[in-house]
Design a protein around this motif. Structure first.
Motif, PDB file in Angstrom:
ATOM      1  N   VAL A 129      41.318  39.280  35.628  1.00  0.00           N
ATOM      2  CA  VAL A 129      41.210  38.600  36.909  1.00  0.00           C
ATOM      3  C   VAL A 129      40.998  39.116  38.097  1.00  0.00           C
ATOM      4  O   VAL A 129      40.851  38.093  38.854  1.00  0.00           O
ATOM      5  CB  VAL A 129      43.443  38.018  37.204  1.00  0.00           C
ATOM      6  CG1 VAL A 129      43.854  37.728  36.051  1.00  0.00           C
ATOM      7  CG2 VAL A 129      43.690  39.772  37.451  1.00  0.00           C
ATOM      8  N   ILE A 130      39.983  39.674  38.339  1.00  0.00           N
ATOM      9  CA  ILE A 130      39.550  40.685  39.379  1.00  0.00           C
ATOM     10  C   ILE A 130      38.160  39.543  39.482  1.00  0.00           C
ATOM     11  O   ILE A 130      37.295  40.113  38.659  1.00  0.00           O
ATOM     12  CB  ILE A 130      39.251  41.471  39.787  1.00  0.00           C
ATOM     13  CG1 ILE A 130      41.317  42.534  40.116  1.00  0.00           C
ATOM     14  CG2 ILE A 130      38.708  42.324  40.395  1.00  0.00           C
ATOM     15  CD1 ILE A 130      40.797  43.608  39.973  1.00  0.00           C
ATOM     16  N   PRO A 131      36.941  39.416  40.134  1.00  0.00           N
ATOM     17  CA  PRO A 131      36.020  39.369  39.771  1.00  0.00           C
ATOM     18  C   PRO A 131      35.000  40.223  39.696  1.00  0.00           C
ATOM     19  O   PRO A 131      35.666  41.134  40.355  1.00  0.00           O
ATOM     20  CB  PRO A 131      35.638  38.535  41.139  1.00  0.00           C
ATOM     21  CG  PRO A 131      36.990  37.356  41.654  1.00  0.00           C
ATOM     22  CD  PRO A 131      37.461  38.276  41.460  1.00  0.00           C
ATOM     23  N   PHE A 132      34.179  39.863  39.127  1.00  0.00           N
ATOM     24  CA  PHE A 132      33.617  41.007  38.740  1.00  0.00           C
ATOM     25  C   PHE A 132      34.461  42.680  38.138  1.00  0.00           C
ATOM     26  O   PHE A 132      34.091  43.271  37.632  1.00  0.00           O
ATOM     27  CB  PHE A 132      32.421  41.667  39.696  1.00  0.00           C
ATOM     28  CG  PHE A 132      31.658  40.989  40.107  1.00  0.00           C
ATOM     29  CD1 PHE A 132      30.522  40.592  39.060  1.00  0.00           C
ATOM     30  CD2 PHE A 132      31.891  39.994  41.631  1.00  0.00           C
ATOM     31  CE1 PHE A 132      29.933  39.732  40.456  1.00  0.00           C
ATOM     32  CE2 PHE A 132      31.229  39.735  42.293  1.00  0.00           C
ATOM     33  CZ  PHE A 132      29.668  39.333  41.404  1.00  0.00           C
TER      34      PHE A 132
ATOM     35  N   LEU B 218      33.957  29.575  37.795  1.00  0.00           N
ATOM     36  CA  LEU B 218      35.080  28.671  38.420  1.00  0.00           C
ATOM     37  C   LEU B 218      35.432  29.267  39.423  1.00  0.00           C
ATOM     38  O   LEU B 218      35.090  28.197  40.523  1.00  0.00           O
ATOM     39  CB  LEU B 218      36.215  29.591  37.221  1.00  0.00           C
ATOM     40  CG  LEU B 218      37.125  28.560  37.410  1.00  0.00           C
ATOM     41  CD1 LEU B 218      36.928  26.880  37.044  1.00  0.00           C
ATOM     42  CD2 LEU B 218      39.032  29.111  36.922  1.00  0.00           C
ATOM     43  N   LEU B 219      35.277  30.463  40.274  1.00  0.00           N
ATOM     44  CA  LEU B 219      35.417  30.906  41.191  1.00  0.00           C
ATOM     45  C   LEU B 219      33.982  30.575  42.442  1.00  0.00           C
ATOM     46  O   LEU B 219      34.429  29.452  43.642  1.00  0.00           O
ATOM     47  CB  LEU B 219      35.416  31.906  41.643  1.00  0.00           C
ATOM     48  CG  LEU B 219      36.699  32.671  40.810  1.00  0.00           C
ATOM     49  CD1 LEU B 219      36.958  34.346  41.206  1.00  0.00           C
ATOM     50  CD2 LEU B 219      38.376  32.140  41.036  1.00  0.00           C
TER      51      LEU B 219
ATOM     52  N   LEU C 215      31.753  37.117  28.734  1.00  0.00           N
ATOM     53  CA  LEU C 215      31.520  35.568  29.156  1.00  0.00           C
ATOM     54  C   LEU C 215      32.361  35.679  29.690  1.00  0.00           C
ATOM     55  O   LEU C 215      32.514  34.672  31.025  1.00  0.00           O
ATOM     56  CB  LEU C 215      31.354  35.074  27.585  1.00  0.00           C
ATOM     57  CG  LEU C 215      29.593  34.886  26.774  1.00  0.00           C
ATOM     58  CD1 LEU C 215      30.581  35.168  25.214  1.00  0.00           C
ATOM     59  CD2 LEU C 215      29.280  34.377  26.990  1.00  0.00           C
ATOM     60  N   GLU C 216      33.691  36.530  29.513  1.00  0.00           N
ATOM     61  CA  GLU C 216      35.132  36.074  30.815  1.00  0.00           C
ATOM     62  C   GLU C 216      34.789  36.168  32.245  1.00  0.00           C
ATOM     63  O   GLU C 216      35.141  35.599  32.636  1.00  0.00           O
ATOM     64  CB  GLU C 216      36.396  37.129  29.813  1.00  0.00           C
ATOM     65  CG  GLU C 216      37.635  36.591  30.629  1.00  0.00           C
ATOM     66  CD  GLU C 216      38.016  37.215  31.773  1.00  0.00           C
ATOM     67  OE1 GLU C 216      38.756  36.263  32.330  1.00  0.00           O
ATOM     68  OE2 GLU C 216      36.712  37.984  32.342  1.00  0.00           O
ATOM     69  N   GLY C 217      33.914  37.320  32.637  1.00  0.00           N
ATOM     70  CA  GLY C 217      33.527  37.749  33.685  1.00  0.00           C
ATOM     71  C   GLY C 217      33.225  36.598  34.040  1.00  0.00           C
ATOM     72  O   GLY C 217      32.975  36.151  35.216  1.00  0.00           O
TER      73      GLY C 217
ATOM     74  N   TYR D 277      32.782  46.134  35.461  1.00  0.00           N
ATOM     75  CA  TYR D 277      33.101  47.188  35.504  1.00  0.00           C
ATOM     76  C   TYR D 277      34.007  48.004  33.830  1.00  0.00           C
ATOM     77  O   TYR D 277      33.263  49.154  33.718  1.00  0.00           O
ATOM     78  CB  TYR D 277      33.749  47.370  36.917  1.00  0.00           C
ATOM     79  CG  TYR D 277      34.829  48.645  36.774  1.00  0.00           C
ATOM     80  CD1 TYR D 277      33.975  49.826  37.740  1.00  0.00           C
ATOM     81  CD2 TYR D 277      36.284  49.454  36.805  1.00  0.00           C
ATOM     82  CE1 TYR D 277      33.962  50.804  37.853  1.00  0.00           C
ATOM     83  CE2 TYR D 277      36.439  50.110  36.774  1.00  0.00           C
ATOM     84  CZ  TYR D 277      35.804  51.684  37.234  1.00  0.00           C
ATOM     85  OH  TYR D 277      36.239  52.845  38.112  1.00  0.00           O
ATOM     86  N   ILE D 278      34.885  46.936  33.888  1.00  0.00           N
ATOM     87  CA  ILE D 278      35.951  47.933  32.980  1.00  0.00           C
ATOM     88  C   ILE D 278      34.541  48.216  31.255  1.00  0.00           C
ATOM     89  O   ILE D 278      34.835  49.333  30.433  1.00  0.00           O
ATOM     90  CB  ILE D 278      36.454  46.763  32.339  1.00  0.00           C
ATOM     91  CG1 ILE D 278      37.507  46.572  33.071  1.00  0.00           C
ATOM     92  CG2 ILE D 278      37.179  47.302  30.941  1.00  0.00           C
ATOM     93  CD1 ILE D 278      38.501  47.830  33.101  1.00  0.00           C
ATOM     94  N   GLU D 279      33.782  47.123  31.425  1.00  0.00           N
ATOM     95  CA  GLU D 279      32.723  47.395  30.141  1.00  0.00           C
ATOM     96  C   GLU D 279      31.794  48.700  31.020  1.00  0.00           C
ATOM     97  O   GLU D 279      31.070  49.335  29.548  1.00  0.00           O
ATOM     98  CB  GLU D 279      31.357  46.418  30.099  1.00  0.00           C
ATOM     99  CG  GLU D 279      30.580  46.577  28.756  1.00  0.00           C
ATOM    100  CD  GLU D 279      29.771  45.561  28.795  1.00  0.00           C
ATOM    101  OE1 GLU D 279      29.003  44.956  28.447  1.00  0.00           O
ATOM    102  OE2 GLU D 279      30.284  43.915  29.422  1.00  0.00           O
ATOM    103  N   TRP D 280      31.757  49.337  32.137  1.00  0.00           N
ATOM    104  CA  TRP D 280      30.381  49.924  32.127  1.00  0.00           C
ATOM    105  C   TRP D 280      31.509  51.221  31.809  1.00  0.00           C
ATOM    106  O   TRP D 280      31.283  52.406  31.768  1.00  0.00           O
ATOM    107  CB  TRP D 280      30.048  50.265  33.170  1.00  0.00           C
ATOM    108  CG  TRP D 280      29.856  51.167  33.904  1.00  0.00           C
ATOM    109  CD1 TRP D 280      28.124  51.989  34.055  1.00  0.00           C
ATOM    110  CD2 TRP D 280      30.278  51.864  35.339  1.00  0.00           C
ATOM    111  NE1 TRP D 280      28.032  53.247  34.443  1.00  0.00           N
ATOM    112  CE2 TRP D 280      29.135  53.053  35.306  1.00  0.00           C
ATOM    113  CE3 TRP D 280      30.951  52.227  35.875  1.00  0.00           C
ATOM    114  CZ2 TRP D 280      29.190  54.383  36.535  1.00  0.00           C
ATOM    115  CZ3 TRP D 280      31.337  52.823  36.806  1.00  0.00           C
ATOM    116  CH2 TRP D 280      30.480  54.233  37.171  1.00  0.00           C
TER     117      TRP D 280
END
Length: 95
Positions: A76-79, A19-20, A11-13, A83-86
């Motif tokens: 704070v980095i798009p996507f 937003l961007l 959800l945050e991603g 990546y962290i989840e993966w």
């Protein structure tokens, strides 16, 4: 805790991408601020939840500070959260 973190990270991603790539162009290109307040508020709340739950997960899984910092900066980095989840949550040693 991991399941909750995965949901919040996704959800945050998505909120950051919205937003961007939707709210900010609407504001600065089309001069329409209709989405900025709600998108910004949602992203802010999800960002805070992401950081807090990441810290709780760090304590639960005994992550190093470096690993926690990588997880936090990725928000704070798009996507980055995808990546962290993966990378950190789908790996067999983490489940």
């Amino acid at each position: 805790m991991t399941r909750l973190f995965r949901i919040i990270a996704t959800l945050e991603g998505l909120s950051l991408l919205f937003l961007l790539f939707v709210a900010m162009p609407m504001k600065y290109i089309y001069k329409n601020e209709a989405y900025m307040h709600n998108a910004g508020m949602a992203h802010g709340v999800l960002f805070i939840a992401y950081i807090i739950i990441a810290y709780l997960l760090k304590e639960e899984r005994n992550w190093s500070f470096k690993k926690y910092l990588i997880v936090a900066v990725a928000s704070v980095i798009p996507f980055g959260t995808f990546y962290i989840e993966w990378k950190f949550l789908k790996a067999p040693e983490n489940n």
